[in-house]
Design an enzyme around this catalytic site. Structure first.
Site, PDB file in Angstrom:
ATOM      1  N   CYS A   1      33.525 -14.881   3.575  1.00 30.61           N
ATOM      2  CA  CYS A   1      32.496 -15.897   3.324  1.00 30.61           C
ATOM      3  C   CYS A   1      33.156 -17.186   2.861  1.00 30.61           C
ATOM      4  O   CYS A   1      32.652 -18.264   3.126  1.00 30.61           O
ATOM      5  CB  CYS A   1      31.507 -15.395   2.287  1.00 30.61           C
ATOM      6  SG  CYS A   1      32.308 -14.779   0.799  1.00 30.61           S
TER       7      CYS A   1
ATOM      8  N   GLY B   1      25.065 -11.385   2.805  1.00 30.44           N
ATOM      9  CA  GLY B   1      25.095 -11.392   4.271  1.00 30.44           C
ATOM     10  C   GLY B   1      24.847 -12.793   4.781  1.00 30.44           C
ATOM     11  O   GLY B   1      25.103 -13.783   4.079  1.00 30.44           O
TER      12      GLY B   1
ATOM     13  N   GLU C   1      23.628 -13.954  -1.564  1.00 27.00           N
ATOM     14  CA  GLU C   1      24.987 -14.484  -1.421  1.00 27.00           C
ATOM     15  C   GLU C   1      25.228 -14.606   0.071  1.00 27.00           C
ATOM     16  O   GLU C   1      25.371 -13.600   0.775  1.00 27.00           O
ATOM     17  CB  GLU C   1      26.002 -13.562  -2.093  1.00 27.00           C
ATOM     18  CG  GLU C   1      25.783 -13.529  -3.602  1.00 27.00           C
ATOM     19  CD  GLU C   1      26.977 -13.063  -4.397  1.00 27.00           C
ATOM     20  OE1 GLU C   1      27.836 -12.352  -3.849  1.00 27.00           O
ATOM     21  OE2 GLU C   1      27.046 -13.399  -5.600  1.00 27.00           O
TER      22      GLU C   1
HETATM   23  P1  NAD Z   1      24.186  -9.691   8.116  1.00 28.01           P
HETATM   24  O1  NAD Z   1      23.258 -10.713   7.542  1.00 28.01           O
HETATM   25  O2  NAD Z   1      24.165  -9.479   9.579  1.00 28.01           O
HETATM   26  O3  NAD Z   1      23.931  -8.263   7.449  1.00 28.01           O
HETATM   27  C1  NAD Z   1      23.991  -8.052   6.056  1.00 28.01           C
HETATM   28  C2  NAD Z   1      23.179  -6.813   5.698  1.00 28.01           C
HETATM   29  O4  NAD Z   1      21.791  -7.076   5.949  1.00 28.01           O
HETATM   30  C3  NAD Z   1      23.535  -5.570   6.513  1.00 28.01           C
HETATM   31  O5  NAD Z   1      23.528  -4.449   5.656  1.00 28.01           O
HETATM   32  C4  NAD Z   1      22.397  -5.503   7.523  1.00 28.01           C
HETATM   33  O6  NAD Z   1      22.147  -4.209   8.023  1.00 28.01           O
HETATM   34  C5  NAD Z   1      21.236  -5.984   6.700  1.00 28.01           C
HETATM   35  N1  NAD Z   1      20.099  -6.516   7.451  1.00 28.01           N
HETATM   36  C6  NAD Z   1      20.080  -7.027   8.710  1.00 28.01           C
HETATM   37  N2  NAD Z   1      18.816  -7.411   9.034  1.00 28.01           N
HETATM   38  C7  NAD Z   1      18.025  -7.141   7.960  1.00 28.01           C
HETATM   39  C8  NAD Z   1      16.647  -7.343   7.667  1.00 28.01           C
HETATM   40  N3  NAD Z   1      15.810  -7.884   8.548  1.00 28.01           N
HETATM   41  N4  NAD Z   1      16.190  -6.973   6.454  1.00 28.01           N
HETATM   42  C9  NAD Z   1      17.007  -6.432   5.522  1.00 28.01           C
HETATM   43  N5  NAD Z   1      18.339  -6.206   5.752  1.00 28.01           N
HETATM   44  C10 NAD Z   1      18.842  -6.572   6.956  1.00 28.01           C
HETATM   45  O7  NAD Z   1      25.633 -10.129   7.601  1.00 28.01           O
HETATM   46  P2  NAD Z   1      27.044  -9.429   7.924  1.00 28.01           P
HETATM   47  O8  NAD Z   1      27.405  -9.693   9.338  1.00 28.01           O
HETATM   48  O9  NAD Z   1      27.042  -8.041   7.437  1.00 28.01           O
HETATM   49  O10 NAD Z   1      28.011 -10.248   6.961  1.00 28.01           O
HETATM   50  C11 NAD Z   1      28.538 -11.488   7.277  1.00 28.01           C
HETATM   51  C12 NAD Z   1      27.833 -12.606   6.544  1.00 28.01           C
HETATM   52  O11 NAD Z   1      27.843 -12.329   5.147  1.00 28.01           O
HETATM   53  C13 NAD Z   1      28.535 -13.933   6.700  1.00 28.01           C
HETATM   54  O12 NAD Z   1      27.566 -14.946   6.853  1.00 28.01           O
HETATM   55  C14 NAD Z   1      29.271 -14.098   5.380  1.00 28.01           C
HETATM   56  O13 NAD Z   1      29.554 -15.426   5.034  1.00 28.01           O
HETATM   57  C15 NAD Z   1      28.302 -13.483   4.436  1.00 28.01           C
HETATM   58  N6  NAD Z   1      28.959 -13.067   3.195  1.00 28.01           N
HETATM   59  C16 NAD Z   1      28.719 -13.775   2.062  1.00 28.01           C
HETATM   60  C17 NAD Z   1      29.377 -13.437   0.883  1.00 28.01           C
HETATM   61  C18 NAD Z   1      29.149 -14.198  -0.388  1.00 28.01           C
HETATM   62  O14 NAD Z   1      29.602 -13.731  -1.421  1.00 28.01           O
HETATM   63  N7  NAD Z   1      28.489 -15.340  -0.375  1.00 28.01           N
HETATM   64  C19 NAD Z   1      30.270 -12.370   0.881  1.00 28.01           C
HETATM   65  C20 NAD Z   1      30.497 -11.657   2.055  1.00 28.01           C
HETATM   66  C21 NAD Z   1      29.821 -12.028   3.212  1.00 28.01           C
END
Ligand code: NAD
Length: 457
Positions: A263, A207, A229
């Site tokens: 990402c 995320g 990641e």
């Molecule tokens: P996000 O960080 O908003 O959410 C990711 C997950 O974390 C979700 O399931 C969310 O419900 C959970 N979450 C939110 N707050 C939390 C907390 N306080 N504690 C625990 N869990 C919590 O990200 P997103 O919008 O779902 O995804 C987009 C991001 O992910 C972008 O920054 C993208 O670059 C990144 N990403 C990285 C990769 C990689 O392989 N490096 C792959 C895909 C996406």
């Protein structure tokens, strides 16, 4: 019990309302996973592989329905949703082919009186907190090898991909993975935070950087294996010796596929001054030709922005870039229709004072900057706190390799971009994360080595 509302990002219409988890149900699920994990780890690997094979075959049989759900809730164009489900099948085939070899016990010394061995033991209970943009890929990079190697998985899909998460849990259970060994958690950030608070053995998170930092703080002083990641601000450099049209088409695809919500989307493009204007013309022409529309239509290439709030981020980045001297070549605006939409956008004369060139955009927008030399390109590409991927377009293999060796990124590309291979490790450097998935290392990541010192009496 609270509920989670699912909205179609392409129309703004309500799709479903699901019962959500809370701290009490998350804790109960974690306890059940703890109790079930030793039994799962005792199941012979061949039987665990059979479960994974049945899961794989069910994905293959249900691609259409699974892709349709993904497109409805995330807004991913249907052709790209199909590509993702089929892509996970390829990754599973890699894991199935490699897991035995990657986790086989190794005898490293066999002398009279003493034997030394390394075995690979499961981590135990693994928390898998996942993003919405590629739920099959980023989820599968964790739950497939985690289950194969004998772990129990507590899977928390994104609140934006919860229907897909339900499909994934159903398919695992139908494939024979016990209900307590793979458990789904429905909900948003507070449910993720409740999972982080459980006494798990490992947390694998995909995320944003911001959430990754919250998870790091949530783990605090506990000894828990943590992998992150996170996002990127991925650059590519187009040298003066390329076929301009071919390079522009490849870069446009890298920047705009999945509506720019990858990402490893290309978010910064550095172009040699000798071809800058011709390249920009070709890039703009390609981007103008991308078909924006209904994600359920197979000819659509650009769908909606999944999270409504991200539209404002894109608007703010464009406004900031224009105020600091960038030139808008195409796009730049919200598309006024129900749901969350943004025009495919190219800005030139972009510099590093602009948010556009520093912070993740996560949408169909890309900044272009002219450079005079390879040295300048390398300096600018490395001028970032992130380090997920970086690429170079040139006909010259020697030059490409010399450039790629200087780039601070977990993955580097020659004449390609926005590419992930199950055979290669996927890891972010700098603020793009810590740890890795995929490749044989990404199987071993779900195990811990045990050292055996065996002295015969
Ligand atoms: P996000 O960080 O908003 O959410 C990711 C997950 O974390 C979700 O399931 C969310 O419900 C959970 N979450 C939110 N707050 C939390 C907390 N306080 N504690 C625990 N869990 C919590 O990200 P997103 O919008 O779902 O995804 C987009 C991001 O992910 C972008 O920054 C993208 O670059 C990144 N990403 C990285 C990769 C990689 O392989 N490096 C792959 C895909 C996406």
């Amino acid at each position: 019990m609270s509920t989670l509302k699912i909205t179609n990002p392409a129309t703004g219409e309500a799709l479903a309302e699901l019962l959500a988890d809370d701290a009490t149900t998350v804790s109960a699920k974690a306890q059940r996973a703890r109790a079930a994990q030793p039994g799962w780890s005792a199941v012979p690997l061949a039987e665990r592989k059979d479960c994974v094979m049945r899961f794989r075959d069910a994905l293959a049989a249900q691609v259409e329905a699974l892709a349709a759900t993904l497109s409805l809730e995330v807004g991913k164009p249907i052709t790209q949703s199909r590509n993702e489900v089929n892509g996970l099948i390829g990754r599973i085939d890699f894991f199935l082919a490699q897991c035995e070899r990657s986790t086989a016990t190794e005898t490293v010394l066999a002398e009279p009186g003493i034997t030394e061995r390394i075995s690979h033991e499961p981590l135990g209970v693994v928390g898998n907190i996942s993003a919405w943009n590629y739920p099959y890929f980023v989820g599968g990079n964790v739950f497939v090898p985690a289950l194969l190697t004998g772990n129990a998985v507590l899977y928390k899909p994104s609140e934006c991909a919860a229907l897909t998460g339900q499909h994934i849990a159903r398919l695992w259970h139908e494939a024979g993975v016990p209900a307590d060994v793979f458990q789904l958690m429905v909900g948003a950030g507070e449910v993720g935070a409740a999972l982080v608070a459980q006494p798990v053995d490992a947390l694998f998170f995909t995320g944003s950087y911001t959430t990754g930092m919250k998870i790091t703080q949530g783990v605090g002083r506990r000894i828990v294996k943590l992998q992150l990641e996170l996002g990127g601000k991925d650059p590519t450099y187009v040298c003066e010796d390329v076929d301009v049209k071919t390079a522009a088409e490849s870069v446009a695809d890298g920047a705009m596929y999945n509506s720019g919500q990858s990402c490893c989307s290309v978010e910064r493009v550095y172009v040699h001054e000798q071809i800058h204007d011709r390249f920009v013309a070709a890039l703009v022409e390609t981007v103008r030709g991308l078909r924006v529309g209904d994600p359920m239509d197979a000819s659509t290439y650009i769908g909606p922005i999944t999270r409504a709030a991200q539209v404002q981020v894109l608007q703010a980045q464009v406004a900031d870039a224009l105020a600091r001297g960038a030139t808008l070549q195409v796009g730049g605006h919200r598309i006024e229709r129900p749901g969350n939409w943004f025009e495919p956008t190219v800005l030139t004369e972009a510099d590093h004072t602009m948010e556009l060139m520093r912070e993740e955009s996560f949408g169909p927008i890309v900044g272009v900057r002219k450079v005079g030399s390879d040295a300048e390109a390398v300096k600018l590409m490395n001028d970032t706190r992130y380090g997920l991927t970086a690429g170079v377009y040139t006909r010259d293999e020697w030059r490409a390799k010399a450039l790629l060796s200087q780039l601070n990124a977990g993955s580097v590309y020659w004449n390609c971009c926005d590419r992930v291979s199950p055979r290669l490790p996927w890891s972010g450097w700098g603020d793009s994360g810590i740890g890795l998935t995929l490749s044989t290392y990404g199987i071993q990541a779900f195990t811990r080595p045990k050292a055996w010192h065996l002295r015969t009496p």
